[in-house]
Design an enzyme around this catalytic site. Sequence first.
Site, PDB file in Angstrom:
ATOM      1  N   LYS A 183      15.423  -5.778   3.458  1.00 41.85           N
ATOM      2  CA  LYS A 183      15.098  -5.801   2.164  1.00 41.85           C
ATOM      3  C   LYS A 183      14.996  -4.554   1.390  1.00 41.85           C
ATOM      4  CE  LYS A 183      10.883  -5.841  -0.749  1.00 41.85           C
ATOM      5  NZ  LYS A 183      11.554  -4.701  -1.616  1.00 41.85           N
ATOM      6  N   GLY A 240       1.771  -1.074   4.384  1.00 41.17           N
ATOM      7  CA  GLY A 240       2.346  -1.088   5.618  1.00 41.17           C
ATOM      8  C   GLY A 240       1.221  -1.836   6.281  1.00 41.17           C
ATOM      9  N   GLU A 257       6.682   3.496   9.503  1.00 40.87           N
ATOM     10  CA  GLU A 257       7.020   4.846   9.033  1.00 40.87           C
ATOM     11  C   GLU A 257       6.351   4.785   7.725  1.00 40.87           C
ATOM     12  OE1 GLU A 257       8.415   7.201  10.709  1.00 40.87           O
ATOM     13  OE2 GLU A 257       9.339   5.952  12.504  1.00 40.87           O
ATOM     14  N   CYS A 291       8.272  11.707   2.320  1.00 40.58           N
ATOM     15  CA  CYS A 291       7.004  11.148   3.230  1.00 40.58           C
ATOM     16  C   CYS A 291       6.735  12.619   3.932  1.00 40.58           C
ATOM     17  CB  CYS A 291       7.451  10.293   4.241  1.00 40.58           C
ATOM     18  SG  CYS A 291       9.053  10.489   4.800  1.00 40.58           S
ATOM     19  N   GLU A 389      -1.651  11.815  -0.785  1.00 41.61           N
ATOM     20  CA  GLU A 389      -0.329  12.064  -0.646  1.00 41.61           C
ATOM     21  C   GLU A 389       0.104  11.801  -2.310  1.00 41.61           C
ATOM     22  OE1 GLU A 389       2.500   8.689   0.489  1.00 41.61           O
ATOM     23  OE2 GLU A 389       3.434  10.445   1.443  1.00 41.61           O
TER      24      GLU A 389
HETATM   25  P1  NAD Z   1       5.930   0.913  -0.956  1.00 41.71           P
HETATM   26  O1  NAD Z   1       5.054   0.704   0.158  1.00 41.71           O
HETATM   27  O2  NAD Z   1       5.180   0.770  -2.199  1.00 41.71           O
HETATM   28  O3  NAD Z   1       7.160   0.038  -0.689  1.00 41.71           O
HETATM   29  C1  NAD Z   1       7.913  -0.087   0.385  1.00 41.71           C
HETATM   30  C2  NAD Z   1       8.555  -1.464   0.507  1.00 41.71           C
HETATM   31  O4  NAD Z   1       7.617  -2.476   0.807  1.00 41.71           O
HETATM   32  C3  NAD Z   1       9.433  -1.868  -0.676  1.00 41.71           C
HETATM   33  O5  NAD Z   1      10.452  -2.346  -0.392  1.00 41.71           O
HETATM   34  C4  NAD Z   1       8.477  -2.707  -1.474  1.00 41.71           C
HETATM   35  O6  NAD Z   1       8.860  -3.825  -2.183  1.00 41.71           O
HETATM   36  C5  NAD Z   1       7.779  -3.541  -0.407  1.00 41.71           C
HETATM   37  N1  NAD Z   1       6.560  -4.425  -0.433  1.00 41.71           N
HETATM   38  C6  NAD Z   1       5.702  -4.131  -1.419  1.00 41.71           C
HETATM   39  N2  NAD Z   1       4.774  -4.912  -1.275  1.00 41.71           N
HETATM   40  C7  NAD Z   1       4.860  -5.619  -0.064  1.00 41.71           C
HETATM   41  C8  NAD Z   1       4.173  -6.639   0.699  1.00 41.71           C
HETATM   42  N3  NAD Z   1       2.938  -7.027   0.041  1.00 41.71           N
HETATM   43  N4  NAD Z   1       4.637  -7.103   1.919  1.00 41.71           N
HETATM   44  C9  NAD Z   1       5.832  -6.717   2.325  1.00 41.71           C
HETATM   45  N5  NAD Z   1       6.595  -5.773   1.827  1.00 41.71           N
HETATM   46  C10 NAD Z   1       6.209  -5.248   0.201  1.00 41.71           C
HETATM   47  O7  NAD Z   1       6.416   2.245  -0.608  1.00 41.71           O
HETATM   48  P2  NAD Z   1       7.455   3.041  -1.592  1.00 41.71           P
HETATM   49  O8  NAD Z   1       6.722   3.422  -3.040  1.00 41.71           O
HETATM   50  O9  NAD Z   1       8.617   2.215  -1.862  1.00 41.71           O
HETATM   51  O10 NAD Z   1       7.731   4.472  -0.690  1.00 41.71           O
HETATM   52  C11 NAD Z   1       7.037   5.425  -0.893  1.00 41.71           C
HETATM   53  C12 NAD Z   1       6.223   5.720   0.409  1.00 41.71           C
HETATM   54  O11 NAD Z   1       6.921   5.369   1.624  1.00 41.71           O
HETATM   55  C13 NAD Z   1       5.362   6.906   0.583  1.00 41.71           C
HETATM   56  O12 NAD Z   1       4.007   6.778   1.099  1.00 41.71           O
HETATM   57  C14 NAD Z   1       6.225   7.696   1.750  1.00 41.71           C
HETATM   58  O13 NAD Z   1       5.488   8.581   2.299  1.00 41.71           O
HETATM   59  C15 NAD Z   1       6.630   6.514   2.654  1.00 41.71           C
HETATM   60  N6  NAD Z   1       7.919   6.807   3.170  1.00 41.71           N
HETATM   61  C16 NAD Z   1       7.670   7.363   4.471  1.00 41.71           C
HETATM   62  C17 NAD Z   1       8.989   7.421   5.444  1.00 41.71           C
HETATM   63  C18 NAD Z   1       8.847   7.705   6.830  1.00 41.71           C
HETATM   64  O14 NAD Z   1       9.889   7.737   7.624  1.00 41.71           O
HETATM   65  N7  NAD Z   1       7.558   7.896   7.691  1.00 41.71           N
HETATM   66  C19 NAD Z   1      10.287   7.539   4.899  1.00 41.71           C
HETATM   67  C20 NAD Z   1      10.136   7.354   3.427  1.00 41.71           C
HETATM   68  C21 NAD Z   1       9.187   6.954   2.702  1.00 41.71           C
END
Ligand code: NAD
Length: 485
Positions: A183, A240, A257, A291, A389
């Site tokens: 996704k 997460g 992650e 991140c 963050e």
């Molecule tokens: P997010 O958690 O808002 O969204 C991530 C994904 O989850 C998106 O595709 C979103 O549509 C989906 N999603 C939303 N609600 C959901 C649900 N209820 N069930 C399943 N999926 C759902 O994160 P974001 O704003 O897209 O990204 C930023 C975050 O990601 C920051 O916290 C950053 O630190 C983290 N991040 C971590 C890494 C790593 O490698 N550790 C890398 C990149 C980003």
Amino acid sequence: MSSNPLLQRNQTVFINGEWRDGGGAAPLSVVNPSNGEIITQVPTGGAGDVEAAAAAAAAAFGPWKATPSTTRAGYLRAIAKGLAARHDQLVNVQMTVSGKPQMESEIDVGDAIACFEYYAGLADGLDAAQDAPVSHAGGDHMGRVRHEPVGPVGMIVPWNFPLVTSAWKLAPALAAGCTAVMKTSEMTPLIELAYGDIAVEIGLPAGVINIVTGGADVGIAISAAPEFRKVSFTGSNMVGALVMQAVSKRCLPIALELGGKSPIIVTEDADLDTALDCVLGGVFYNAGQMCSATSRLMVHESLEAKLIEGLAERAKGMRVSSPFDEGCEMGPITTRAQFTKIREYLDGARADGLTCVAGGDALADGPGNFIAPTIYRNVPHDNRIWREEVFGPVLATTTFRSDEEAIRIANDTHYGLVGSVVCADPARGNALCDGIEAGQIWYNTPQIVYPDSAWGGFKASGIGRELGPWGLSGFQGVKHVTSPM
Ligand code: NAD
């Protein structure tokens, strides 16, 4: 209308080797963060598409698992070539949709290519390494060990490094012999669709890669689909936790992650230029939407004034603009929602009376999501800017007197993704690296991530590791066969 074909999509759902009309409710608007204009509106997928995609991935799993690993390696190399052939278009999508400066966009494409090439190399040797013998001490039996793919995998990725986070999952999964349903983020739904184009072009067996665009409903459907044998998520801690909850109902393995609030420690003997580069790159690269942002600086009190002066001067001089403008050093925040969230943090910092030595607000009122590179000095350790963050170009600083104190402050967070140390003395510097509780540490080095390094967090920054052999083993189960001698 852009001439880049990757920005013009009538279909955004790729299932069983074919593009399809998605069953999502409303089209997704793809917005240019530099000027607020809608670049395109694309149809989206829905939960029903996840059902079809998961069935396709399940059907494709057996034959893909049985495909010689050297053949799988060939497909991975072909994907790398397909990315390389689209280099300029992929760079353009990231500059247009994510607001990344050209050099950063190029680094993302290079990272994705390197990741597929690296896992092609690991896949090459997989079959030959199967059935490693074990002579059981004191018994009449012998054993052999196999590393087998876990099965079809559900993948959910975020918007900040869409091409890279997807490569870090797809490449090791396919190398291991897993099939995937991925996704994309509703904020940046387009770039990963290139994997679908490439799959068609190289004749990747149908169902090995499936892509469903969409929002939370699609992510929820992926977390619940019974076909998956593992779910791999990159994103925020809040989501997460929801994914973990959903997957826990089926007791399935999960990789997470997640976020960070990472430290950078600068000692009094540090080379000033190296320190300036590492601190600024660690928090202003990708406009701080990392991140791995090292957004908490701990500097020895005797170097503090000099370092802060240098940091403020360079931050104030940074060219923040559309990535298409000459000399752009930092682009806009990718989404309006994130821009608004960062401004709320900056308003809070003002209300709390934090000392701001650079930036502190949006650049100008207008449709572009531009935030000035911001530095707060001597931030109290219970302030939100220190603890949370922000996911934007915002640095919080503090001082330390002893290395023990630096380590204690660095580790005083529930996160543990990365850390940085700038220190002239290697023994002391490495001791500081060893003291930080995090999955990747850079010592006198900017944030370079090699495909054969480990990526992932301690504490609340995640579960599992991506990249390196650990990324591959995350998609494998170990099987031990015991038989008579
Ligand atoms: P997010 O958690 O808002 O969204 C991530 C994904 O989850 C998106 O595709 C979103 O549509 C989906 N999603 C939303 N609600 C959901 C649900 N209820 N069930 C399943 N999926 C759902 O994160 P974001 O704003 O897209 O990204 C930023 C975050 O990601 C920051 O916290 C950053 O630190 C983290 N991040 C971590 C890494 C790593 O490698 N550790 C890398 C990149 C980003």
